[in-house]
Scaffold this active site. Structure first.
Site, PDB file in Angstrom:
ATOM      1  N   THR A  17       0.828  -1.204   0.000  1.00  0.00           N
ATOM      2  CA  THR A  17       0.000   0.000   0.000  1.00  0.00           C
ATOM      3  C   THR A  17       0.861   1.252   0.000  1.00  0.00           C
ATOM      4  O   THR A  17       0.499   2.273  -0.553  1.00  0.00           O
ATOM      5  CB  THR A  17      -0.921   0.016   1.255  1.00  0.00           C
ATOM      6  OG1 THR A  17      -1.443  -1.290   1.460  1.00  0.00           O
ATOM      7  CG2 THR A  17      -2.053   0.996   1.117  1.00  0.00           C
ATOM      8  N   SER A 112       6.238   3.594   8.490  1.00  0.00           N
ATOM      9  CA  SER A 112       5.071   4.257   9.068  1.00  0.00           C
ATOM     10  C   SER A 112       4.856   3.935  10.540  1.00  0.00           C
ATOM     11  O   SER A 112       5.724   4.172  11.348  1.00  0.00           O
ATOM     12  CB  SER A 112       3.846   3.866   8.234  1.00  0.00           C
ATOM     13  OG  SER A 112       2.761   4.609   8.644  1.00  0.00           O
ATOM     14  N   HIS A 113       3.712   3.349  10.852  1.00  0.00           N
ATOM     15  CA  HIS A 113       3.325   3.094  12.235  1.00  0.00           C
ATOM     16  C   HIS A 113       3.864   1.759  12.741  1.00  0.00           C
ATOM     17  O   HIS A 113       3.598   1.383  13.870  1.00  0.00           O
ATOM     18  CB  HIS A 113       1.799   3.087  12.309  1.00  0.00           C
ATOM     19  CG  HIS A 113       1.217   2.150  11.290  1.00  0.00           C
ATOM     20  ND1 HIS A 113       1.239   2.449   9.940  1.00  0.00           N
ATOM     21  CD2 HIS A 113       0.669   0.929  11.392  1.00  0.00           C
ATOM     22  CE1 HIS A 113       0.716   1.447   9.261  1.00  0.00           C
ATOM     23  NE2 HIS A 113       0.359   0.506  10.113  1.00  0.00           N
ATOM     24  N   ASP A 276       2.078   9.234  14.217  1.00  0.00           N
ATOM     25  CA  ASP A 276       2.738   7.933  14.118  1.00  0.00           C
ATOM     26  C   ASP A 276       4.217   8.046  13.747  1.00  0.00           C
ATOM     27  O   ASP A 276       4.786   9.147  13.727  1.00  0.00           O
ATOM     28  CB  ASP A 276       2.010   7.059  13.092  1.00  0.00           C
ATOM     29  CG  ASP A 276       2.217   7.552  11.670  1.00  0.00           C
ATOM     30  OD1 ASP A 276       2.391   8.774  11.497  1.00  0.00           O
ATOM     31  OD2 ASP A 276       2.231   6.737  10.737  1.00  0.00           O
ATOM     32  N   ASP A 278       6.052   8.085  11.036  1.00  0.00           N
ATOM     33  CA  ASP A 278       6.519   9.039  10.021  1.00  0.00           C
ATOM     34  C   ASP A 278       5.671  10.310   9.941  1.00  0.00           C
ATOM     35  O   ASP A 278       5.838  11.108   9.016  1.00  0.00           O
ATOM     36  CB  ASP A 278       6.593   8.367   8.648  1.00  0.00           C
ATOM     37  CG  ASP A 278       5.249   7.892   8.138  1.00  0.00           C
ATOM     38  OD1 ASP A 278       4.384   7.572   8.976  1.00  0.00           O
ATOM     39  OD2 ASP A 278       5.044   7.845   6.918  1.00  0.00           O
ATOM     40  N   ASP A 280       2.394  10.929   9.440  1.00  0.00           N
ATOM     41  CA  ASP A 280       1.252  11.197   8.558  1.00  0.00           C
ATOM     42  C   ASP A 280      -0.093  10.818   9.167  1.00  0.00           C
ATOM     43  O   ASP A 280      -1.133  11.253   8.696  1.00  0.00           O
ATOM     44  CB  ASP A 280       1.454  10.551   7.167  1.00  0.00           C
ATOM     45  CG  ASP A 280       1.689   9.063   7.216  1.00  0.00           C
ATOM     46  OD1 ASP A 280       1.667   8.492   8.316  1.00  0.00           O
ATOM     47  OD2 ASP A 280       1.904   8.470   6.138  1.00  0.00           O
ATOM     48  N   ARG A 281      -0.082  10.020  10.226  1.00  0.00           N
ATOM     49  CA  ARG A 281      -1.353   9.642  10.841  1.00  0.00           C
ATOM     50  C   ARG A 281      -1.642  10.513  12.060  1.00  0.00           C
ATOM     51  O   ARG A 281      -0.730  11.121  12.616  1.00  0.00           O
ATOM     52  CB  ARG A 281      -1.320   8.183  11.297  1.00  0.00           C
ATOM     53  CG  ARG A 281      -1.134   7.220  10.153  1.00  0.00           C
ATOM     54  CD  ARG A 281      -1.217   5.800  10.623  1.00  0.00           C
ATOM     55  NE  ARG A 281      -1.168   4.910   9.467  1.00  0.00           N
ATOM     56  CZ  ARG A 281      -1.745   3.724   9.407  1.00  0.00           C
ATOM     57  NH1 ARG A 281      -2.393   3.254  10.453  1.00  0.00           N
ATOM     58  NH2 ARG A 281      -1.657   2.989   8.321  1.00  0.00           N
ATOM     59  N   THR A 343      -8.323   2.069  -0.679  1.00  0.00           N
ATOM     60  CA  THR A 343      -7.390   2.376   0.403  1.00  0.00           C
ATOM     61  C   THR A 343      -6.013   2.707  -0.169  1.00  0.00           C
ATOM     62  O   THR A 343      -5.521   2.016  -1.055  1.00  0.00           O
ATOM     63  CB  THR A 343      -7.288   1.143   1.329  1.00  0.00           C
ATOM     64  OG1 THR A 343      -8.556   0.966   1.949  1.00  0.00           O
ATOM     65  CG2 THR A 343      -6.211   1.322   2.378  1.00  0.00           C
ATOM     66  N   GLU A 362      -8.964   8.937   5.658  1.00  0.00           N
ATOM     67  CA  GLU A 362      -9.076   7.486   5.691  1.00  0.00           C
ATOM     68  C   GLU A 362      -9.325   7.037   7.119  1.00  0.00           C
ATOM     69  O   GLU A 362      -8.832   7.649   8.076  1.00  0.00           O
ATOM     70  CB  GLU A 362      -7.786   6.845   5.202  1.00  0.00           C
ATOM     71  CG  GLU A 362      -7.473   7.143   3.760  1.00  0.00           C
ATOM     72  CD  GLU A 362      -6.299   6.295   3.292  1.00  0.00           C
ATOM     73  OE1 GLU A 362      -6.554   5.288   2.637  1.00  0.00           O
ATOM     74  OE2 GLU A 362      -5.155   6.638   3.605  1.00  0.00           O
ATOM     75  N   SER A 364      -7.941   4.746   8.530  1.00  0.00           N
ATOM     76  CA  SER A 364      -6.688   4.331   9.140  1.00  0.00           C
ATOM     77  C   SER A 364      -5.934   5.511   9.744  1.00  0.00           C
ATOM     78  O   SER A 364      -4.715   5.536   9.734  1.00  0.00           O
ATOM     79  CB  SER A 364      -5.822   3.629   8.100  1.00  0.00           C
ATOM     80  OG  SER A 364      -5.653   4.449   6.959  1.00  0.00           O
ATOM     81  N   LYS A 375      -1.066  12.278   3.654  1.00  0.00           N
ATOM     82  CA  LYS A 375      -1.837  12.597   4.845  1.00  0.00           C
ATOM     83  C   LYS A 375      -0.895  13.259   5.846  1.00  0.00           C
ATOM     84  O   LYS A 375       0.319  13.093   5.744  1.00  0.00           O
ATOM     85  CB  LYS A 375      -2.500  11.361   5.415  1.00  0.00           C
ATOM     86  CG  LYS A 375      -1.597  10.171   5.687  1.00  0.00           C
ATOM     87  CD  LYS A 375      -2.468   8.963   5.972  1.00  0.00           C
ATOM     88  CE  LYS A 375      -1.663   7.766   6.399  1.00  0.00           C
ATOM     89  NZ  LYS A 375      -1.117   6.999   5.281  1.00  0.00           N
TER      90      LYS A 375
HETATM   91  C1  G16 Z   1      -0.712   3.327   4.252  1.00  0.00           C
HETATM   92  C2  G16 Z   1      -1.266   4.275   3.242  1.00  0.00           C
HETATM   93  C3  G16 Z   1      -2.645   4.697   3.677  1.00  0.00           C
HETATM   94  C4  G16 Z   1      -3.527   3.495   3.871  1.00  0.00           C
HETATM   95  C5  G16 Z   1      -2.875   2.515   4.787  1.00  0.00           C
HETATM   96  C6  G16 Z   1      -3.649   1.243   4.753  1.00  0.00           C
HETATM   97  O1  G16 Z   1      -0.593   3.992   5.459  1.00  0.00           O
HETATM   98  O2  G16 Z   1      -0.442   5.408   3.147  1.00  0.00           O
HETATM   99  O3  G16 Z   1      -3.160   5.563   2.739  1.00  0.00           O
HETATM  100  O4  G16 Z   1      -4.758   3.835   4.419  1.00  0.00           O
HETATM  101  O5  G16 Z   1      -1.567   2.240   4.353  1.00  0.00           O
HETATM  102  O6  G16 Z   1      -3.019   0.277   5.448  1.00  0.00           O
HETATM  103  P1  G16 Z   1      -3.484  -1.205   5.313  1.00  0.00           P
HETATM  104  O7  G16 Z   1      -3.281  -1.626   3.876  1.00  0.00           O
HETATM  105  O8  G16 Z   1      -2.613  -1.896   6.300  1.00  0.00           O
HETATM  106  O9  G16 Z   1      -4.929  -1.239   5.716  1.00  0.00           O
HETATM  107  P2  G16 Z   1       0.795   4.219   6.173  1.00  0.00           P
HETATM  108  O10 G16 Z   1       0.508   5.176   7.294  1.00  0.00           O
HETATM  109  O11 G16 Z   1       1.180   2.834   6.634  1.00  0.00           O
HETATM  110  O12 G16 Z   1       1.707   4.761   5.117  1.00  0.00           O
END
Ligand code: G16
Length: 542
Positions: A17, A112-113, A276, A278, A280-281, A343, A362, A364, A375
């Site tokens: 993703t 990310s998280h 989180d 990085d 963005d959340r 997503t 989103e 998430s 984000k």
């Molecule tokens: C990433 C994407 C987000 C998305 C998320 C979904 O988040 O940047 O736009 O909503 O993955 O995660 P999953 O596929 O696990 O449901 P991040 O914050 O991990 O970069």
């Protein structure tokens, strides 16, 4: 000197993703990071002499890969690299730098998280010139390249000192180490009424922000404490650590439990938030209320005009498919477009670039706007603060009034983590097979109106993205959605999104899990979750 190194493909470098995410030991294999970075460059055209932005969230192995990326950018012909001091750039700050300095693109190092450390997660993501995540056609090309790569180019030079803001020459390329915070703080100041927020805080309004020992620490210190005048200590866990202090830098009710408990206690501060790994959340908790990301998107959209950056109103709202429909009714009332995308933030890029949407969100825990193409955790916190400063009401009052006006979407996500991959794929395949037979069926009082596997037609580039999540829609607007996560690094994660709309304001104070009880049972019955995963309960409920 530029060296060409022979290499062999690893075959397992499929971007998910949000870029390539694997455990650190995978990235430490010989040529592993180099293969992926060279595959990125090999998939791009026309970057000779152009600028590349490089930065990451400071997690374990960040500095090592930054040095490799700099030397490879020089060997491949980039003209300039802008890199954050200490190798630090939050994801939204990187997006801003790419846009502001008209860079060709950027490499963002983060998982990310997900947790960090010698045996935890690492990631490499490529962002394009609009500042946003590379679209699918680029990530597909990168993946195809990783499967056949046979060499990469690297400059054989000493490491660049990342800790001093200064410029260096690496072969024909200039590397400038920049202040990671200044441009971002300036952007935030241009969007929000800092004077009003400063006044609110000076009047005794108490804010706590948990940076979770991750990248937003330096940004939040500068903005919330220095520029907005919150007392020292308002920003907690503000030093980015390679292993996030051993915690999971995921701002949800499980991993930011302490903040949640602080905000629910009798003498809670007025406003709590977290971001989180990085940056963005976001997590938003008012005194006595956790605001779900789906609700936060709707409430921010309904009130955005109170901030100077959005005073002219919104062009449209976009949300990912599993995000609740709360924002849809705000868009309807405002008479603006509502876009439902798969997503992944990359799907918002075209809508933002074309001016179709201004605010996106989103479930998430991601919310953002057209100010960057990612984000943005701190942006969401500052927009909330701006709204609170103007409305002079608590977050709880704002939420209650919002639900009274628009109705409430009870919403919860149940995650089953590290499930056996075959079992998870089998569950989704079985659901797909069942889709056609579901409409018209009843489960207790719940009658299925429609069932499908979400497919998205991008209104701008006309691309089609299929199989983006199974949706089961019930009469009356309730919904269950199933999809497999694209960001995990071990096994599969099944996500089940459960939603029920409640128009009656006398029923807006129910316990969420209780309000969704019948849907939760039906979600299991239809997908046979317990039977197929062998799990009695979700690993995480948010
Ligand atoms: C990433 C994407 C987000 C998305 C998320 C979904 O988040 O940047 O736009 O909503 O993955 O995660 P999953 O596929 O696990 O449901 P991040 O914050 O991990 O970069």
């Amino acid at each position: 000197m530029i060296k060409t190194v022979s290499t062999n493909p690893y075959g397992d470098q499929k971007p998910g993703t949000s870029g390539l995410r694997k455990k650190v030991p995978a990235f430490q294999q010989k040529n592993y990071a180099e293969n992926f970075i060279q595959s990125i460059f090999d998939s791009l055209e026309g970057f000779e002499g152009q600028t590349l932005v490089i930065g990451g969230d400071g997690r374990y192995y960040n500095r090592e890969v930054i040095q490799k990326a700099i030397k490879m950018a020089a060997a491949n012909g980039f003209g300039r690299v802008l890199v954050g001091r200490g190798g630090i750039l939050s994801t939204p700050a990187a997006s801003n730098i790419i846009r502001k300095y008209k860079a060709f693109g950027g490499i963002v190092l983060s998982a990310s998280h997900n947790p960090g450390g010698p045996t935890e997660d690492f990631g490499i993501k490529y962002n394009v010139g609009n500042g946003g995540p590379a679209p699918e056609k680029v990530t597909d090309a990168i993946f195809a390249r990783t499967k056949v790569i046979d060499s990469y180019k690297i400059a054989e030079v000493a490491d660049v000192n990342l800790d001093l803001e200064s410029s260096h020459q690496v072969e024909n390329m200039t590397v400038t180490v920049i202040d990671p915070v200044a441009d971002y703080a300036e952007l935030m100041e241009s969007l929000f009424d800092f004077a009003a927020i400063r006044k609110l805080i000076a009047g005794g309004f108490r804010v706590v922000f948990d940076a979770m020992s991750a990248v937003t620490g330096p940004y939040a210190k500068e903005i919330i404490e220095r520029r907005l005048g919150a007392p020292k200590g308002s920003v907690m866990n503000f030093i980015p650590l390679p292993d996030f202090g051993g915690h999971h830098p995921d701002p949800n009710l499980v991993h930011a439990r302490a903040l949640y408990e602080t905000m629910m206690a009798p003498h809670a501060p007025d406003f709590g938030a977290a971001s989180d790994g990085d940056g963005d959340r976001n997590l938003i908790i008012g005194k006595g209320i956790f605001v779900t990301p789906s609700d936060s998107l709707a409430m921010l959209a309904a009130n955005a005009h109170l901030a100077p950056g959005y005073a002219k109103g919104l062009a449209g709202i976009a949300r990912s498919m599993p995000t609740s429909g709360a924002a849809d009714r705000v868009a309807e009332k405002l008479g603006i477009g509502l876009y439902e995308t798969p997503t992944g933030w990359k799907f918002f890029g075209n809508l933002l670039d074309e001016g179709l949407a201004t605010i996106c969100g989103e479930e998430s825990a991601g919310t953002g706007s057209n100010h960057v193409r990612e984000k943005d955790g701190l942006w969401a916190v500052l927009l909330w603060l701006n709204i609170l400063a103007v409305r002079k009401e608590s977050a709880l009052d704002i939420a209650r009034k919002h639900w009274a006006t628009y109705g409430r979407n009870y919403y919860s996500r149940h995650d089953y983590e590290e499930v056996d991959t075959d079992a998870a794929n089998g569950l989704i395949a079985a659901l797909r097979d069942k889709l056609a037979s579901l409409p018209g069926k009843s489960f207790g009082a719940l009658a299925v109106a429609n069932a499908d596997d979400f497919s998205y037609n991008d209104p701008v580039d006309k691309s089609v993205s299929k199989n983006q999540g199974i949706r089961i829609l019930f009469k009356g607007g309730s919904r269950v959605v199933y999809r497999l996560s694209g960001t995990g690094t071990s096994g599969a994660t099944l996500r089940v999104y459960i939603e029920r709309f409640e128009a009656d304001s006398a029923r807006h104070d129910l316990d969420t899990q209780a309000a969704l009880g019948d849907l939760i049972a039906v979600a299991d019955e239809i997908a046979e979750i317990k039977k197929r995963t062998g799990r009695d309960a979700p690993s995480v409920i948010t």
